[in-house]
Design an enzyme around this catalytic site. Structure first.
Site, PDB file in Angstrom:
ATOM      1  N   CYS A 353       4.639   1.499  56.637  1.00 31.18           N
ATOM      2  CA  CYS A 353       3.228   1.275  56.952  1.00 31.18           C
ATOM      3  C   CYS A 353       2.744   0.325  55.872  1.00 31.18           C
ATOM      4  CB  CYS A 353       2.456   2.587  57.022  1.00 31.18           C
ATOM      5  SG  CYS A 353       2.830   3.790  55.720  1.00 31.18           S
ATOM      6  N   SER A 354       1.758   0.708  55.082  1.00 34.11           N
ATOM      7  CA  SER A 354       1.347  -0.124  53.956  1.00 34.11           C
ATOM      8  C   SER A 354       1.972   0.400  52.669  1.00 34.11           C
ATOM      9  CB  SER A 354      -0.176  -0.159  53.841  1.00 34.11           C
ATOM     10  OG  SER A 354      -0.586  -0.987  52.776  1.00 34.11           O
ATOM     11  N   GLN A 397       0.693  11.789  53.816  1.00 33.28           N
ATOM     12  CA  GLN A 397      -0.160  11.677  52.629  1.00 33.28           C
ATOM     13  C   GLN A 397      -1.419  12.521  52.675  1.00 33.28           C
ATOM     14  OE1 GLN A 397      -1.505   7.708  52.115  1.00 33.28           O
ATOM     15  NE2 GLN A 397      -1.975   7.938  49.951  1.00 33.28           N
TER      16      GLN A 397
END
Length: 420
Positions: A353-354, A397
């Site tokens: 993802c990032s 997260q």
């Protein structure tokens, strides 16, 4: 089929879209940190090819060979129907590119011709119909029991308690390689680093990239992935080296290049069927692509210049994850994950993802659960996430992402019980 274990809920902003503009880009302190929940396992194999600094030469592409358009409708405040990009790529920076304001939240999609359809919506609908190999009365009863347990967990906020327990779990690990001065600028966030024990080494000299091997064992079977951050402009070359050295044929990209006006991942693939992406050691050709409502498929041939060896890679970019939170509908993400699993042939699946921990963790967790359902195996979401966090800090997260893992599994099980 047994189930997972505990958790709690309230939306939490995660890396996928909340960074502020840095004032001083000449100091390491400008690299963003998580201010959120953070956190080795099997021995990983070693690879070949020396890692050397490679140069990006996208500027050689003449504008008359392509036109970049943003085909994807925005899911953030601004909603332009099209954004044509004609300026040169912005230079690399000392701090994370996520600090750069960059326009609306869109997925960069080339306007190309002469392409062939890769998959039909009908095929994707079929893939989304997850069904166990054995679906007799006994298995249906087991699924009903599993569904009941998961629903009770959700109603009692046990899921949030699970997530809190994962957050409080002490996972001592060393990040020496990522913290070395020569490697710090290769990290998108200063506190999202790979464990030394599970980091992916590049070449014979075992050079650094912010990526981790993830091995998840469920029901006696091991699922093997590489979880990594979205490439920075300065790490695009390293990213492709990693893909080739690990013989990976699928890249799952769960971010748009720009979200909420912030650069989340640099454009690491060619933007034209006519012109390859020229790197020092590799040449990347875009051979075909297909834009679907919720993800984009791109087919690449990656050629190692020194040997002429060619490697086929399929990139799947999910474009419907909102700037904040989780997708409103699980259906599109279910199809995306199932198509990625069907496409996987060789090497560990590369997922990013990032930051390479939030949405990436959701993908890995749900993929393993779907495989378990198909194989009539039990699964435990908390255990799967715990295994991931032992190998890369902070996987899945936020509380919201953890809850989404449960939501998407519940949707699949409910649909399953409606089948004849």
């Amino acid at each position: 089929m047994s189930s997972p274990r505990d958790f709690r809920a309230e939306p939490v902003n995660d890396y996928e879209g909340n960074d502020s503009e840095a004032e001083d880009l000449n100091f390491r302190e400008t690299l963003p940190s998580s201010s959120q929940e953070n956190t080795p396992r099997s021995k990983v194999f070693e690879n070949k090819v020396n890692s050397e600094k490679v140069k990006l030469s996208l500027r050689n592409f003449p504008h008359n060979d392509y036109e970049d358009v943003f085909e994807e409708p925005s899911e953030s405040g601004s909603d332009p129907s099209m954004w044509t990009a004609r300026g040169p790529f912005r230079r690399d920076r000392w701090s994370s590119e996520d600090e750069e304001a960059a326009g609306p939240s869109q997925a960069l999609s080339p306007l190309l011709s002469d392409t062939r359809k890769i998959v039909s919506e009908g095929e994707l609908d079929q893939l989304a119909q997850i069904r166990p190999l054995i679906f007799n009365f006994h298995e249906q009863t087991a699924i009903k029991d599993c569904l009941k347990i998961l629903e009770e967990k959700t109603a009692a906020y046990d899921i949030m308690q699970e997530f809190m327990a994962l957050e409080l779990k002490n996972l001592p690990g060393e990040f020496n390689s990522g913290n070395q001065p020569s490697n710090r600028e290769k990290n998108r966030y200063r506190d999202i680093l790979p464990y030394d024990s599970t980091r992916v080494p590049l070449g014979k000299s075992k050079d650094y990239i912010n990526a981790s091997y993830i091995r998840i064992v469920n029901c006696g079977e091991e699922y093997f992935y590489i979880a990594t951050q979205g490439p920075l402009l300065s790490t695009i070359d390293d990213f492709w080296q990693m893909v080739l050295e690990n013989n990976s044929n699928v890249i799952a990209m769960i971010t748009r290049e720009i979200e909420g006006g912030i650069i989340k991942c640099y454009h690491y693939w060619p933007i034209s069927l006519k012109k390859p992406l020229e790197l020092k050691h590799f040449r990347v050709f875009l051979e075909n692509y297909q834009i679907l409502q919720y993800f984009i498929i791109r087919m690449f041939q990656v050629v190692e210049k020194s040997t002429g060896t060619s490697h086929s890679v399929k990139q799947l970019q999910f474009t419907k994850w909102p700037d904040h939170g989780t997708p409103a509908s699980a259906d599109s993400f279910i199809k995306y994950i199932r198509y990625a699993r069907k496409s996987h042939l060789t090497g560990p699946m590369v997922v990013h993802c990032s930051a390479g921990i939030g949405r990436t963790g959701v993908f890995l967790c749900v993929d393993v659960v779907f495989c378990a359902i198909v194989k009539n195996c039990s699964f435990n979401i908390m255990d799967i996430v715990a295994q991931m966090r032992e190998q890369r800090s902070g996987m899945v997260q936020t509380k919201e992402q953890y809850h989404f893992c449960y939501d998407i599994v519940l949707e699949v099980l409910r649909k399953l019980l409606t089948l004849d």
